[in-house]
Design an enzyme around this catalytic site. Sequence first.
Site, PDB file in Angstrom:
ATOM      1  N   PHE A   1       0.810  -1.225   0.000  1.00 27.70           N
ATOM      2  CA  PHE A   1       0.000   0.000   0.000  1.00 27.70           C
ATOM      3  C   PHE A   1       0.837   1.267   0.000  1.00 27.70           C
ATOM      4  O   PHE A   1       0.334   2.339  -0.318  1.00 27.70           O
ATOM      5  CB  PHE A   1      -0.944   0.011   1.220  1.00 27.70           C
TER       6      PHE A   1
ATOM      7  N   GLU B   1       9.393  -3.898  13.205  1.00 29.46           N
ATOM      8  CA  GLU B   1       9.126  -2.821  12.248  1.00 29.46           C
ATOM      9  C   GLU B   1       7.826  -2.140  12.678  1.00 29.46           C
ATOM     10  O   GLU B   1       6.771  -2.778  12.727  1.00 29.46           O
ATOM     11  CB  GLU B   1       8.973  -3.396  10.835  1.00 29.46           C
TER      12      GLU B   1
ATOM     13  N   GLU C   1      -4.899  -3.978  -1.901  1.00 31.66           N
ATOM     14  CA  GLU C   1      -6.358  -3.815  -1.835  1.00 31.66           C
ATOM     15  C   GLU C   1      -6.741  -2.536  -1.090  1.00 31.66           C
ATOM     16  O   GLU C   1      -7.897  -2.159  -1.056  1.00 31.66           O
ATOM     17  CB  GLU C   1      -7.004  -5.046  -1.186  1.00 31.66           C
ATOM     18  N   ARG C   2      -5.747  -1.850  -0.481  1.00 30.97           N
ATOM     19  CA  ARG C   2      -6.074  -0.622   0.248  1.00 30.97           C
ATOM     20  C   ARG C   2      -6.050   0.607  -0.652  1.00 30.97           C
ATOM     21  O   ARG C   2      -6.658   1.620  -0.331  1.00 30.97           O
ATOM     22  CB  ARG C   2      -5.052  -0.388   1.364  1.00 30.97           C
TER      23      ARG C   2
ATOM     24  N   CYS D   1       9.547   1.894   3.213  1.00 31.93           N
ATOM     25  CA  CYS D   1      10.421   0.794   3.623  1.00 31.93           C
ATOM     26  C   CYS D   1      11.836   1.300   3.832  1.00 31.93           C
ATOM     27  O   CYS D   1      12.649   0.635   4.441  1.00 31.93           O
ATOM     28  CB  CYS D   1      10.407  -0.303   2.596  1.00 31.93           C
TER      29      CYS D   1
END
Length: 517
Positions: free
Chosen positions: A171, A402, A198-199, A303
């Site tokens: 996402f 994380e 899907e978001r 990330c």
Amino acid sequence: GGLSPLAAKAAQEVSKWRGTSALGESTKNYIGGEFRESKADKWLEVRDPSTQTVLTHVPETTAAEFDQAVDAAQQAFQTWSKTSVMRRQRVMFELQHLIRQNAPEIANSIVLEQGKTFADALGDVGRGLQVVESATAITNTLLGDKLEVSADMDTFSRRLPLGVTAAITPFNFPAMIVLWSAALATVTGNTLIVKPSERDPGATMIIAELCEKAGLPAGVINVVHGSAPTVNRICDDPAIKAISFVGGDKAGEHIYNRATPLGKRVQANLGAKNHCVIMPDANKNLTLNAVAGAAFGAAGQRCMALSVAIFVGPARQWIPELIERAKGLKVSGGFEEGTDLGPVISPEAKARVEHYIASVDKEGGKILLDGRNHTVPEYPNGNFVGPTIVECTTDMSAYKNEIFGPVLTIVEAENLDDAIAIINENKYGNGASVFTNSGSTARKFELEAEPGQIGVNVAVPVPLPMFNWSGNKGSFKGDIPFYGKSGIDFYTYRKTTTSLWPAADAVGNRATVTMPQ
Ligand code: NAD
């Protein structure tokens, strides 16, 4: 409360694109060159993370629809793989132009569905665009090798496409990461099935429409929506030869472990915990600006976001100034003028981030700046977390996991060696940076710190696509990384031909049975 006025205007714009809607209607699949309404009985909501307004629904694509996408991709491969490399190059030239022209439209969709600021969303599109630009060099990057290996004998290697490939994307970069695969899979002659997050499916749908306008024939790119069941179909379908995955550890390991035993090539970029080391000889302003930007930009949902800062020796005296800089950042809706960080993606993500902040207190660390319960009066229902700075030791859960939110963890180290040891003990290896004015310190860090992407006075050292993505250790699974030269390698296999063309009268009449050398 509904969308803000700026978001409502963007939603109208986004809904003009054929595959996507931000007005509550469905997002379509894109199969064989058509935007198709799914007949799914399960639909997933996409919400604006600033207001919780439902923007659209994505289908959990049915088995029959998935098969149609694979069929379309297989059929298109028959002709696309034989299309001349110059025609494929021309499509990339056209695509880079169309993406540049429509970047604000794609960014609108990203801000609505993902929440990041408009300027940051343009950066998301821009980093993907750079991969499309690099794909236009395909007539050079696909060049093979040729050598006359002995008298009358030539050997040459060519690179051929694999067939139907797939991309499963996260996402947090709805445009950039889709373009990593969309450009390189197709320019090398493959066909592609994209399963976007899907978001926030909207950016992918706009990109699919632009690919069509750029001249990609029907079936070369297909988009199917859904979650784990659709991903499992991608892993299992024998027609799919390679999978590019970017996302979290759990999904990535599952996909890698399910698809590679079936003979598929998989590249999987996973989670991260990126550290920086701040030496007392660094340029203070450069360092503090870079650290605050990398820790809190995109609400920490990159990330390559900076999660851990190690202040060495007297550099610790700069911590109060870092806190002031973090306090000065504006948290609000992504369309609002002057916003520095938007909301995190979902109420669950906000709860997870706040849980880790709370854990610092419980486990004996210190919360130096607390972003919990951050309220934004214009957006009372948003998933906002303010910039947070905590001080921890490496055995605490806020350090070990994380967090993927705007939380910077400070850990202590006496000297550079200790700092490098901390970095190398961490299971992840996406990025690490050092802030210093000493060449020898920088060089030692570059050589000894294990993560695959090193910054020297650069907090987000994401390589441009003339290089390849080079995260390592727990941040990557597979053998061939994303984009750059290795991106071409990932989407092709090599075939090597050896041919002999002697003059007819130079051939004798006795068979050779020893191994030719
Ligand atoms: P995610 O793993 O939840 O989702 C990524 C994709 O996997 C989505 O398309 C999703 O539908 C699918 N998926 C999720 N759970 C699944 C399951 N159980 N089985 C099969 N498929 C599943 O990741 P996210 O929350 O969208 O993205 C954030 C994560 O991605 C962070 O961990 C971040 O570090 C990572 N990330 C890494 C990089 C990198 O280059 N290393 C880049 C961006 C994001």
